[in-house]
Design an enzyme around this catalytic site. Structure first.
Site, PDB file in Angstrom:
ATOM      1  N   GLU A  91       0.847  -1.183   0.000  1.00 27.84           N
ATOM      2  CA  GLU A  91       0.000   0.000   0.000  1.00 27.84           C
ATOM      3  C   GLU A  91       0.889   1.241   0.000  1.00 27.84           C
ATOM      4  OE1 GLU A  91      -3.213  -0.051  -0.343  1.00 27.84           O
ATOM      5  OE2 GLU A  91      -3.409  -2.240  -0.186  1.00 27.84           O
ATOM      6  N   CYS A 185      12.995  10.004 -14.125  1.00 23.19           N
ATOM      7  CA  CYS A 185      12.887  11.195 -14.955  1.00 23.19           C
ATOM      8  C   CYS A 185      13.370  12.440 -14.203  1.00 23.19           C
ATOM      9  CB  CYS A 185      11.460  11.333 -15.467  1.00 23.19           C
ATOM     10  SG  CYS A 185      11.313  12.337 -16.966  1.00 23.19           S
TER      11      CYS A 185
END
Length: 283
Positions: A91, A185
């Site tokens: 989670e 990124c």
């Protein structure tokens, strides 16, 4: 007959002198369906450990000509790694520096993806109602349940995170307590928060979006101007090694630091992170 799409940045009417990417750049670098695949975790994790997502809470990034780039976290770079990790049994919670809602680059949302979009809708409230990062940091100790810190990409990561003492404290805690750090990124720009103090990432190698590519994006209207600084240059100054100089979807593991070069690496990074975390916590 081929219809030419415009390379002019599109006006964001919600703010003065602000712009979305051009139609052309969106046609080249976004898709209504993601490349999600390989989500196969027959023995998922069943314990209490979870992921802390440090998300962007600001939308507008100033460029060198004064125009604002309308940005945030990239949906593919955020949701594909989390999809894999969630399928593997982990989670997640979301925190921002301010405690205000996560900003997404909705123009990159894979709105026709029949797996990613339901996943986003299921967890949207976490992004709309994040924790305040300072409150999370204040509670961290050796027994904290976070197994990893995940910093998604998108140019929104360049705003605030590289200067945040709370981001620095969270990263220091993760490295010193043998937790995973995951990013891709422009997300590694958050590592710059470590440059003015204790830097446990000194000497680590990563994949990240190349500065050279950022310098080219205004030519196709992806951004309305050039960046005023480049995070890759700054990461190198603080002792980090960026191993890629192009965008190929590459991922990299250096100890428990897992990184990818672009949105094209999001699926592979999700697989890598899920496999590494299952080996560490469910093996």
């Amino acid at each position: 007959m081929t219809v030419q799409t415009s390379k002019n940045p599109q006006v964001d009417i919600a703010e003065d002198n602000a712009f979305f990417p051009s139609e052309y750049s969106l046609s080249q670098y976004t898709s209504p369906v993601s490349d999600l695949d390989g989500v196969d975790y027959p023995k998922p994790y069943r314990g209490k450990h979870k992921i802390l997502v440090i998300a962007a809470d600001e939308r507008y990034l100033p460029t060198d000509n004064g125009k604002l780039f309308s940005t945030g976290n990239h949906p593919i770079e955020t949701l594909l790694p989390l999809y894999h990790l969630h399928a593997a049994g982990f989670e997640f919670e979301v925190a921002t520096i301010s405690g205000l809602m996560t900003k997404f680059e909705y123009w990159a949302m894979p709105h026709k993806d029949e797996k990613v979009m339901p996943f986003f809708e299921q967890h949207k409230s976490l992004f709309r109602n994040p924790k305040k990062l300072a409150d999370v940091v204040a509670s961290l100790n050796a027994d904290s349940e976070y197994a990893a810190i995940f910093v998604p990409g998108g140019h929104g990561t360049l705003i605030g995170l590289p200067e945040s003492q709370d981001v620095a404290a969270a990263l220091q805690w993760a490295i010193k307590n043998d937790r995973f750090v995951i990013s891709l990124c422009h997300g590694p720009a958050a590592f710059l928060a470590l440059r003015h103090g204790d830097n446990p990432l000194n000497g680590y190698s990563i994949c990240a979006f190349p500065d050279a590519a950022d310098k080219q994006t205004p030519e196709i209207g992806y951004m309305p101007g050039h960046l005023t600084w480049y995070f890759g240059e700054e990461l190198k100054k603080m002792g980090m090694n960026i191993i890629n100089d192009d965008i190929t979807g590459r991922v990299h593991k250096d100890r428990k630091l897992l990184t990818g070069d672009s949105p094209f690496a999001a699926n592979a990074l999700g697989k890598l992170a899920a496999q590494e975390m299952l080996a560490a916590y469910a093996g």
